[in-house]
Design a protein around this motif. Structure first.
Motif, PDB file in Angstrom:
ATOM      1  N   LYS A 155       0.805  -1.223   0.000  1.00 22.32           N
ATOM      2  CA  LYS A 155       0.000   0.000   0.000  1.00 22.32           C
ATOM      3  C   LYS A 155       0.839   1.275   0.000  1.00 22.32           C
ATOM      4  O   LYS A 155       0.494   2.247  -0.662  1.00 22.32           O
ATOM      5  N   HIS A 156       1.931   1.275   0.760  1.00 21.77           N
ATOM      6  CA  HIS A 156       2.752   2.481   0.870  1.00 21.77           C
ATOM      7  C   HIS A 156       4.225   2.108   0.894  1.00 21.77           C
ATOM      8  O   HIS A 156       4.585   0.974   1.217  1.00 21.77           O
ATOM      9  N   VAL A 157       5.063   3.108   0.570  1.00 20.01           N
ATOM     10  CA  VAL A 157       6.497   2.877   0.422  1.00 20.01           C
ATOM     11  C   VAL A 157       7.290   3.679   1.444  1.00 20.01           C
ATOM     12  O   VAL A 157       7.090   4.888   1.599  1.00 20.01           O
ATOM     13  N   GLY A 158       8.192   2.995   2.118  1.00 17.91           N
ATOM     14  CA  GLY A 158       9.083   3.655   3.065  1.00 17.91           C
ATOM     15  C   GLY A 158      10.518   3.211   2.864  1.00 17.91           C
ATOM     16  O   GLY A 158      10.794   2.307   2.071  1.00 17.91           O
ATOM     17  N   VAL A 159      11.405   3.842   3.598  1.00 15.79           N
ATOM     18  CA  VAL A 159      12.822   3.476   3.564  1.00 15.79           C
ATOM     19  C   VAL A 159      13.331   3.397   5.002  1.00 15.79           C
ATOM     20  O   VAL A 159      12.622   3.751   5.940  1.00 15.79           O
ATOM     21  N   SER A 160      14.552   2.953   5.149  1.00  7.65           N
ATOM     22  CA  SER A 160      15.154   2.874   6.476  1.00  7.65           C
ATOM     23  C   SER A 160      16.637   3.175   6.361  1.00  7.65           C
ATOM     24  O   SER A 160      17.299   2.715   5.426  1.00  7.65           O
ATOM     25  N   ASN A 161      17.120   3.965   7.290  1.00  5.46           N
ATOM     26  CA  ASN A 161      18.543   4.336   7.340  1.00  5.46           C
ATOM     27  C   ASN A 161      18.995   5.141   6.117  1.00  5.46           C
ATOM     28  O   ASN A 161      20.179   5.133   5.782  1.00  5.46           O
ATOM     29  N   PHE A 162      18.070   5.840   5.468  1.00  9.55           N
ATOM     30  CA  PHE A 162      18.416   6.655   4.310  1.00  9.55           C
ATOM     31  C   PHE A 162      18.872   8.043   4.762  1.00  9.55           C
ATOM     32  O   PHE A 162      18.311   8.614   5.689  1.00  9.55           O
ATOM     33  N   LEU A 179       3.075   8.886  -6.522  1.00  5.45           N
ATOM     34  CA  LEU A 179       3.202   8.423  -5.145  1.00  5.45           C
ATOM     35  C   LEU A 179       4.126   9.344  -4.360  1.00  5.45           C
ATOM     36  O   LEU A 179       4.767  10.237  -4.930  1.00  5.45           O
ATOM     37  N   ARG A 180       4.209   9.136  -3.064  1.00  2.00           N
ATOM     38  CA  ARG A 180       5.124   9.890  -2.213  1.00  2.00           C
ATOM     39  C   ARG A 180       5.828   8.934  -1.258  1.00  2.00           C
ATOM     40  O   ARG A 180       5.305   7.889  -0.890  1.00  2.00           O
ATOM     41  N   LEU A 181       7.002   9.323  -0.826  1.00  2.15           N
ATOM     42  CA  LEU A 181       7.711   8.570   0.202  1.00  2.15           C
ATOM     43  C   LEU A 181       6.971   8.761   1.521  1.00  2.15           C
ATOM     44  O   LEU A 181       6.664   9.891   1.915  1.00  2.15           O
ATOM     45  N   THR A 182       6.669   7.674   2.204  1.00  2.00           N
ATOM     46  CA  THR A 182       5.874   7.736   3.434  1.00  2.00           C
ATOM     47  C   THR A 182       6.732   7.935   4.679  1.00  2.00           C
ATOM     48  O   THR A 182       6.386   8.734   5.552  1.00  2.00           O
ATOM     49  N   SER A 183       7.863   7.219   4.766  1.00  2.00           N
ATOM     50  CA  SER A 183       8.605   7.221   6.031  1.00  2.00           C
ATOM     51  C   SER A 183      10.071   6.887   5.839  1.00  2.00           C
ATOM     52  O   SER A 183      10.478   6.310   4.828  1.00  2.00           O
ATOM     53  N   ASN A 184      10.860   7.264   6.843  1.00  2.00           N
ATOM     54  CA  ASN A 184      12.262   6.861   6.936  1.00  2.00           C
ATOM     55  C   ASN A 184      12.472   6.347   8.357  1.00  2.00           C
ATOM     56  O   ASN A 184      12.295   7.083   9.324  1.00  2.00           O
ATOM     57  N   GLN A 185      12.810   5.080   8.467  1.00  2.00           N
ATOM     58  CA  GLN A 185      13.029   4.462   9.775  1.00  2.00           C
ATOM     59  C   GLN A 185      14.509   4.565  10.125  1.00  2.00           C
ATOM     60  O   GLN A 185      15.367   4.033   9.417  1.00  2.00           O
ATOM     61  N   MET A 201      16.057  14.939   9.780  1.00  2.00           N
ATOM     62  CA  MET A 201      14.821  15.451  10.381  1.00  2.00           C
ATOM     63  C   MET A 201      14.287  16.640   9.590  1.00  2.00           C
ATOM     64  O   MET A 201      13.079  16.735   9.308  1.00  2.00           O
ATOM     65  N   GLU A 202      15.168  17.540   9.229  1.00  2.00           N
ATOM     66  CA  GLU A 202      14.765  18.730   8.465  1.00  2.00           C
ATOM     67  C   GLU A 202      14.126  18.338   7.137  1.00  2.00           C
ATOM     68  O   GLU A 202      13.083  18.875   6.740  1.00  2.00           O
ATOM     69  N   THR A 203      14.738  17.371   6.449  1.00  3.30           N
ATOM     70  CA  THR A 203      14.217  16.921   5.160  1.00  3.30           C
ATOM     71  C   THR A 203      12.884  16.207   5.323  1.00  3.30           C
ATOM     72  O   THR A 203      11.964  16.375   4.507  1.00  3.30           O
ATOM     73  N   ALA A 204      12.758  15.427   6.391  1.00  2.95           N
ATOM     74  CA  ALA A 204      11.506  14.721   6.647  1.00  2.95           C
ATOM     75  C   ALA A 204      10.359  15.717   6.816  1.00  2.95           C
ATOM     76  O   ALA A 204       9.278  15.548   6.244  1.00  2.95           O
ATOM     77  N   LYS A 205      10.603  16.753   7.581  1.00  3.14           N
ATOM     78  CA  LYS A 205       9.557  17.761   7.794  1.00  3.14           C
ATOM     79  C   LYS A 205       9.227  18.503   6.505  1.00  3.14           C
ATOM     80  O   LYS A 205       8.060  18.793   6.215  1.00  3.14           O
ATOM     81  N   GLU A 206      10.235  18.799   5.717  1.00  5.80           N
ATOM     82  CA  GLU A 206      10.023  19.511   4.453  1.00  5.80           C
ATOM     83  C   GLU A 206       9.186  18.684   3.483  1.00  5.80           C
ATOM     84  O   GLU A 206       8.282  19.202   2.811  1.00  5.80           O
ATOM     85  N   LEU A 207       9.481  17.371   3.413  1.00  7.85           N
ATOM     86  CA  LEU A 207       8.804  16.499   2.459  1.00  7.85           C
ATOM     87  C   LEU A 207       7.511  15.893   3.007  1.00  7.85           C
ATOM     88  O   LEU A 207       6.765  15.253   2.267  1.00  7.85           O
ATOM     89  N   GLY A 208       7.260  16.079   4.295  1.00  7.33           N
ATOM     90  CA  GLY A 208       6.087  15.459   4.898  1.00  7.33           C
ATOM     91  C   GLY A 208       6.269  13.977   5.162  1.00  7.33           C
ATOM     92  O   GLY A 208       5.296  13.219   5.242  1.00  7.33           O
ATOM     93  N   VAL A 209       7.515  13.562   5.297  1.00 11.82           N
ATOM     94  CA  VAL A 209       7.855  12.159   5.531  1.00 11.82           C
ATOM     95  C   VAL A 209       7.894  11.887   7.035  1.00 11.82           C
ATOM     96  O   VAL A 209       8.456  12.671   7.806  1.00 11.82           O
ATOM     97  N   ALA A 210       7.312  10.784   7.466  1.00  8.85           N
ATOM     98  CA  ALA A 210       7.341  10.416   8.882  1.00  8.85           C
ATOM     99  C   ALA A 210       8.704   9.831   9.238  1.00  8.85           C
ATOM    100  O   ALA A 210       9.336   9.146   8.433  1.00  8.85           O
ATOM    101  N   ILE A 211       9.145  10.102  10.445  1.00  8.28           N
ATOM    102  CA  ILE A 211      10.319   9.453  11.000  1.00  8.28           C
ATOM    103  C   ILE A 211       9.835   8.327  11.909  1.00  8.28           C
ATOM    104  O   ILE A 211       8.998   8.545  12.790  1.00  8.28           O
TER     105      ILE A 211
END
Length: 328
Positions: A155-162, A179-185, A201-211
């Protein structure tokens, strides 16, 4: 002082998923299988089911696992536990991860049926690339993920340690498919705040990506139990025993933070670890989610109680100030 009796769900990044601020990390369900799985003791099926049932009853509605956690063992044990929970798990969501090392992006599509078999009918609400290291680019991996979204496998796409740059590459590629990137773990805690300084963190907030914060309690260090009784550190097994953080000098260095956590814990009728988790999920609005693990049912009880109160703004700031020098 703000106390709550229910868990307020929040949107996970750019997705339509409504999740509890805390999920359950399921690495410890690996059954001792594989090199990665041997990090944890083998848990019995009944214990795993009790942990999942307790988490659900406390308001946690999502669970994070991965292919590499016991080579699918964690996924299978989680699926069994969710199925055993019956109606209590009706609204549960599952996140898993593809292991990229020594593989290329095409492996994502080739292994998706195996992931689904291991999850025994549970849909993959969030599929994540576990590490940024593979034979393919992040863009190639996102193109494969997009294909799986299109055919309804995930359903959705995330990444980890990026890194911040890799996050941008991933999101930019997914946009090509609507689509959009959902999260970075990533690793994040009061004792490891590097993502606040390296642009993630700054990039996550800018892109609307969850940490999604893993190791949110620094493998037990933020419980304060090793500071209260330093002798416990000598009994540690596994990789933690070599960590400088658990040595006398390391414990002395983090003592001021533990003292503050204990002070706030007393105020809220909570524990230091619950205060540490509460800081994580409130210090950056609704950007950060956390996935503490649980190897015993009472650990799950401890986790869910961290969502029963909200630290005041000045308390969040004070914890940030006291912990500001960690992870530099």
């Amino acid at each position: 002082m703000t106390l709550t009796t229910h868990v307020q769900l929040r949107q996970l990044g750019n997705s339509d998923l409504k999740l509890s601020p805390l999920g359950l990390g399921c690495w410890q369900f690996s059954k001792g299988s594989g090199i990665v799985g041997k990090f944890w003791p083998v848990l019995g099926d009944e214990v795993i089911q009790d942990i999942v049932r307790t988490s659900l009853a406390g308001g946690i509605n999502w669970f994070d696992t991965a292919e590499v956690y016991g080579g699918g063992q964690s996924e299978q044990m989680l699926a069994d536990a969710l199925n055993a929970a019956g109606e209590a798990a009706e609204s549960a969501h599952v996140a898993t991860k593809w292991w990229p090392i020594m593989r290329s992006a095409s492996s994502i599509s080739r292994t998706i049926e195996q992931r689904l078999r291991c999850l025994k009918g549970w849909p993959i609400d969030l599929h994540q690339v576990h590490q940024p290291y593979s034979f393919s680019s992040a863009a190639s991996e996102m193109r494969e993920m997009a294909k799986l979204v299109k055919v309804g496998k995930i359903k959705h796409v995330g990444v980890s340690n990026f890194s911040a740059a890799k996050m941008r590459e991933a999101d930019r590629t997914l946009r090509e498919f609507g689509l959009r990137l959902t999260s970075n773990q990533v690793k994040y805690s009061l004792l490891d705040r590097r993502i606040e300084r390296n642009g993630i963190m700054e990039t996550a907030k800018e892109l609307g990506v969850a940490i999604i914060a893993y190791s949110p309690l620094e493998q037990g260090l933020l419980t304060g139990k090793f500071h209260v009784n330093p002798e416990l550190a000598k009994q540690i097994s596994g990789p933690r025993r070599w960590s400088s953080a658990f040595k006398p000098a390391g414990l002395k260095r983090s003592q001021p933070l533990i003292d503050l956590l204990q002070e706030l814990a007393l105020k809220y009728g909570a524990s230091p670890s619950q205060v540490a988790l509460n800081w994580l999920i409130h210090a950056h609005g609704e950007t950060v989610f956390a996935i503490p693990g649980a190897s015993k049912p009472h650990h799950a009880v401890e986790n869910v109680r961290a969502m029963r109160f909200t630290l005041e703004a000045d308390e969040i700031a004070e914890l940030a100030s006291v912990s500001s020098f960690y992870g530099r």
